[in-house]
Write a protein that holds these residues in place. Structure first.
Motif, PDB file in Angstrom:
ATOM      1  N   MET A  26       0.821  -1.205   0.000  1.00 21.15           N
ATOM      2  CA  MET A  26       0.000   0.000   0.000  1.00 21.15           C
ATOM      3  C   MET A  26       0.860   1.263   0.000  1.00 21.15           C
ATOM      4  O   MET A  26       0.499   2.278  -0.594  1.00 21.15           O
ATOM      5  CB  MET A  26      -0.930  -0.003   1.212  1.00 21.15           C
ATOM      6  N   ALA A  27       2.025   1.172   0.648  1.00 20.05           N
ATOM      7  CA  ALA A  27       2.900   2.333   0.756  1.00 20.05           C
ATOM      8  C   ALA A  27       3.483   2.755  -0.584  1.00 20.05           C
ATOM      9  O   ALA A  27       3.901   3.908  -0.738  1.00 20.05           O
ATOM     10  CB  ALA A  27       4.024   2.044   1.746  1.00 20.05           C
ATOM     11  N   LEU A  28       3.527   1.849  -1.567  1.00 22.30           N
ATOM     12  CA  LEU A  28       4.025   2.235  -2.885  1.00 22.30           C
ATOM     13  C   LEU A  28       3.210   3.385  -3.465  1.00 22.30           C
ATOM     14  O   LEU A  28       3.738   4.265  -4.145  1.00 22.30           O
ATOM     15  CB  LEU A  28       3.994   1.034  -3.843  1.00 22.30           C
ATOM     16  N   GLN A  29       1.900   3.376  -3.204  1.00 17.91           N
ATOM     17  CA  GLN A  29       1.043   4.455  -3.702  1.00 17.91           C
ATOM     18  C   GLN A  29       1.373   5.763  -3.011  1.00 17.91           C
ATOM     19  O   GLN A  29       1.509   6.808  -3.656  1.00 17.91           O
ATOM     20  CB  GLN A  29      -0.427   4.105  -3.513  1.00 17.91           C
ATOM     21  N   ALA A  30       1.490   5.732  -1.681  1.00 20.44           N
ATOM     22  CA  ALA A  30       1.822   6.948  -0.938  1.00 20.44           C
ATOM     23  C   ALA A  30       3.191   7.484  -1.348  1.00 20.44           C
ATOM     24  O   ALA A  30       3.394   8.698  -1.454  1.00 20.44           O
ATOM     25  CB  ALA A  30       1.786   6.669   0.563  1.00 20.44           C
ATOM     26  N   LEU A  31       4.125   6.584  -1.592  1.00 14.34           N
ATOM     27  CA  LEU A  31       5.466   6.991  -2.015  1.00 14.34           C
ATOM     28  C   LEU A  31       5.419   7.694  -3.363  1.00 14.34           C
ATOM     29  O   LEU A  31       6.134   8.680  -3.598  1.00 14.34           O
ATOM     30  CB  LEU A  31       6.366   5.755  -2.091  1.00 14.34           C
ATOM     31  N   ALA A  32       4.558   7.224  -4.264  1.00 14.43           N
ATOM     32  CA  ALA A  32       4.437   7.827  -5.595  1.00 14.43           C
ATOM     33  C   ALA A  32       3.830   9.216  -5.540  1.00 14.43           C
ATOM     34  O   ALA A  32       3.957   9.989  -6.496  1.00 14.43           O
ATOM     35  CB  ALA A  32       3.590   6.933  -6.499  1.00 14.43           C
ATOM     36  N   ILE A  92       2.785  -2.977 -13.703  1.00 16.47           N
ATOM     37  CA  ILE A  92       2.356  -1.731 -14.358  1.00 16.47           C
ATOM     38  C   ILE A  92       3.030  -0.536 -13.698  1.00 16.47           C
ATOM     39  O   ILE A  92       3.506   0.397 -14.372  1.00 16.47           O
ATOM     40  CB  ILE A  92       0.828  -1.608 -14.297  1.00 16.47           C
ATOM     41  N   TYR A  93       3.093  -0.555 -12.387  1.00 12.82           N
ATOM     42  CA  TYR A  93       3.722   0.520 -11.615  1.00 12.82           C
ATOM     43  C   TYR A  93       5.188   0.677 -12.009  1.00 12.82           C
ATOM     44  O   TYR A  93       5.679   1.801 -12.213  1.00 12.82           O
ATOM     45  CB  TYR A  93       3.576   0.183 -10.132  1.00 12.82           C
ATOM     46  N   VAL A  94       5.895  -0.439 -12.154  1.00  9.25           N
ATOM     47  CA  VAL A  94       7.317  -0.399 -12.507  1.00  9.25           C
ATOM     48  C   VAL A  94       7.508   0.193 -13.903  1.00  9.25           C
ATOM     49  O   VAL A  94       8.326   1.109 -14.107  1.00  9.25           O
ATOM     50  CB  VAL A  94       7.944  -1.810 -12.438  1.00  9.25           C
ATOM     51  N   VAL A  95       6.774  -0.327 -14.869  1.00  9.08           N
ATOM     52  CA  VAL A  95       6.944   0.087 -16.270  1.00  9.08           C
ATOM     53  C   VAL A  95       6.726   1.594 -16.420  1.00  9.08           C
ATOM     54  O   VAL A  95       7.537   2.306 -17.045  1.00  9.08           O
ATOM     55  CB  VAL A  95       5.982  -0.690 -17.186  1.00  9.08           C
ATOM     56  N   PHE A 177      13.904   5.394  -8.470  1.00 10.32           N
ATOM     57  CA  PHE A 177      13.828   4.850  -7.106  1.00 10.32           C
ATOM     58  C   PHE A 177      12.492   4.135  -6.880  1.00 10.32           C
ATOM     59  O   PHE A 177      12.447   3.034  -6.307  1.00 10.32           O
ATOM     60  CB  PHE A 177      14.005   5.982  -6.094  1.00 10.32           C
ATOM     61  N   LEU A 178      11.390   4.744  -7.351  1.00  9.98           N
ATOM     62  CA  LEU A 178      10.079   4.098  -7.216  1.00  9.98           C
ATOM     63  C   LEU A 178      10.054   2.755  -7.935  1.00  9.98           C
ATOM     64  O   LEU A 178       9.522   1.768  -7.411  1.00  9.98           O
ATOM     65  CB  LEU A 178       8.983   4.999  -7.792  1.00  9.98           C
ATOM     66  N   MET A 181      12.037   0.153  -5.922  1.00 18.32           N
ATOM     67  CA  MET A 181      11.293  -0.286  -4.739  1.00 18.32           C
ATOM     68  C   MET A 181      10.157  -1.236  -5.131  1.00 18.32           C
ATOM     69  O   MET A 181       9.902  -2.239  -4.454  1.00 18.32           O
ATOM     70  CB  MET A 181      10.728   0.923  -3.988  1.00 18.32           C
ATOM     71  N   ALA A 182       9.476  -0.931  -6.232  1.00 20.66           N
ATOM     72  CA  ALA A 182       8.384  -1.802  -6.686  1.00 20.66           C
ATOM     73  C   ALA A 182       8.912  -3.155  -7.142  1.00 20.66           C
ATOM     74  O   ALA A 182       8.275  -4.189  -6.904  1.00 20.66           O
ATOM     75  CB  ALA A 182       7.608  -1.123  -7.819  1.00 20.66           C
ATOM     76  N   LEU A 183      10.078  -3.170  -7.789  1.00 20.41           N
ATOM     77  CA  LEU A 183      10.681  -4.445  -8.188  1.00 20.41           C
ATOM     78  C   LEU A 183      11.028  -5.289  -6.969  1.00 20.41           C
ATOM     79  O   LEU A 183      10.841  -6.517  -6.975  1.00 20.41           O
ATOM     80  CB  LEU A 183      11.930  -4.191  -9.023  1.00 20.41           C
ATOM     81  N   VAL A 184      11.542  -4.656  -5.937  1.00 18.40           N
ATOM     82  CA  VAL A 184      11.848  -5.384  -4.689  1.00 18.40           C
ATOM     83  C   VAL A 184      10.570  -5.981  -4.115  1.00 18.40           C
ATOM     84  O   VAL A 184      10.537  -7.153  -3.695  1.00 18.40           O
ATOM     85  CB  VAL A 184      12.527  -4.440  -3.677  1.00 18.40           C
ATOM     86  N   MET A 185       9.485  -5.191  -4.101  1.00 19.25           N
ATOM     87  CA  MET A 185       8.220  -5.697  -3.590  1.00 19.25           C
ATOM     88  C   MET A 185       7.690  -6.837  -4.449  1.00 19.25           C
ATOM     89  O   MET A 185       7.147  -7.830  -3.931  1.00 19.25           O
ATOM     90  CB  MET A 185       7.184  -4.572  -3.518  1.00 19.25           C
ATOM     91  N   ALA A 186       7.838  -6.727  -5.777  1.00 14.24           N
ATOM     92  CA  ALA A 186       7.367  -7.790  -6.675  1.00 14.24           C
ATOM     93  C   ALA A 186       8.107  -9.092  -6.383  1.00 14.24           C
ATOM     94  O   ALA A 186       7.497 -10.175  -6.361  1.00 14.24           O
ATOM     95  CB  ALA A 186       7.563  -7.378  -8.133  1.00 14.24           C
TER      96      ALA A 186
END
Length: 420
Positions: A26-32, A92-95, A177-178, A181-186
């Motif tokens: 969920m934090a990925l959205q707030a980070l973006a 999708i977020y990563v791309v 950076f985003l 971080m998303a790749l790490v989460m994936a």
């Protein structure tokens, strides 16, 4: 416990790992959103934007698109499973994070931000579904409260993260950076998260049934006032976020201390959510949230009074803004809970519709408030007061004119409310 014990799936995660993973998803959205704030001026300058308010669309367009995107992942996850849909959303977020880093015009940046947000609808909706699959009753409520606290800590850190990136590289590297971080989460989700949806509970995609359930969620009187009331107060908060860099860092002269002040505000909201989890069973969600709305109106009126002084200082503005954000912490969590109470068997569709309404209405209000910025705190103060009064009126509509009701006093059984 997870429903799927297939040994070919990743092994069951423990409670702490589940909480940490869902909170960080969920934090990925707030980070973006919040990591962008210190860089908005640099983006505007680099991409040739002359209107200072136009830079806010980097935030507003993202939030609005996230709201529309929240309509679909819940139904897809009910059909195809939580894990694959979540991985697609992160992909999708990563791309499109990489796409944002490579743009050469401001219009292209806005397009990439909208497409990036399309993945965030699932990041906001799916963690709740996964927690519901794994836990129930009071245990589920406990996990969601903890996740909310962790999730709200991210806005405290995100502007500082963006500021640190800017010290060593350009604004484009924030998007890199985003993506990292998303790749790490994936990778974490792929290796550790089991499919939590019981195969017996998989739902076919029937557009008419989904539409009927969502329509019911949007028209139920006891719920819709709380959904819309939460949306307008959320909109005032988004309006503050949109113009915060201009208002706090530039107009009030906070400069490089802006990320610290923004982080303090987010920390206070997290503390409010934690406090709410401790007091809500004793006093009731309605009593706590209704009182919070009334106090919010009073604080917003004080904010408007200070904003109309010949000279307003940072230290007249910031304490009241932090108090407003604390009160939104008490309003949002309780309004969401009350709004879902009438939907026992269609909670997934109802949650998607409510999230859609909150995000779209709130983001639209936030864009309007941000674009009204005029080198003073007056437009924001007016919005806070108007949204507070509207929220109270909407609650009165749902409650048929009665505030502070206690439907289920402590110790009484809580029946499941079925739709008609």
């Amino acid at each position: 416990m997870p429903a799927n014990n297939d040994p070919t799936r990743p092994r069951t995660m423990g409670e702490r790992e589940t909480i940490a993973m869902m909170a960080l998803v969920m934090a990925l959205q707030a980070l973006a959103v919040d990591a962008m704030l210190p860089a908005l001026g640099f983006m505007a300058e680099d991409l040739g934007v002359t209107d200072p308010n136009r830079r806010q669309l980097v935030i507003g367009a993202f939030m609005l698109a996230s709201g529309f995107a929240s309509l679909f992942p819940g139904s897809l996850a009910d059909r195809y499973g939580r894990r694959p849909v979540l991985l697609w959303c992160i992909g999708i977020y990563v791309v499109f994070s990489i796409g944002c880093a490579l743009v050469t015009s401001f219009d292209a940046l806005l397009v990439m931000r909208v497409l990036q947000a399309m993945g965030c609808g699932g990041l906001a909706v799916l963690p709740g579904a996964i927690i519901r699959d794994r836990f129930s009753g009071d245990q589920m409520a406990k996990q969601m409260s903890i996740i909310s606290v962790v999730f709200l800590v991210v806005p405290m850190l995100a502007p500082s993260i963006g500021q640190v990136v800017l010290l060593f590289a350009g604004w484009r590297w924030i998007f890199v950076f985003l993506a990292v971080m998303a790749l790490v989460m994936a990778a974490w989700v792929f290796m550790r998260l089991p499919e939590t949806l019981n195969p017996e509970y998989r739902q076919p995609i029937r557009p008419m049934s989904i539409a009927v359930n969502m329509a019911g969620a949007a028209t139920n009187r006891s719920a819709i006032g709380y959904v819309l009331g939460g949306a307008v107060t959320f909109g005032a908060l988004i309006g503050y976020i949109n113009c915060s860099q201009q208002l706090v860092a530039e107009h009030f002269g906070a400069g490089e201390t802006f990320p610290l002040l923004f982080g303090l505000s987010a920390l206070m909201m997290a503390a409010a959510n934690f406090s709410n989890s401790r007091i809500v069973e004793r006093f009731g969600a309605r009593r706590v949230s209704h009182m919070a709305v009334l106090v919010f109106i009073v604080v917003s009126a004080a904010q408007l009074w200070f904003a109309n002084l010949p000279v307003q200082t940072l230290w007249q503005f910031m304490p009241l803004m932090i108090l407003n954000m604390i009160l939104i912490g008490f309003i949002g969590a309780n309004f969401n809970s009350i709004a879902l109470q009438p939907f026992a068997s269609t909670a997934g569709s109802a949650n998607s519709m409510h999230a859609f309404l909150r995000m779209v209405i709130g983001s639209t209000i936030g864009i309007v408030v941000g674009q009204a910025y005029n080198d003073s705190a007056r437009p924001l103060a007016v919005a806070l007061l108007v949204c507070g009064v509207l929220s109270l009126l909407l609650v009165l509509y749902s409650e048929k004119g009665k505030l502070f009701r206690r439907i289920h006093p402590p110790g009484t059984p809580r029946p499941i409310v079925l739709e008609h």
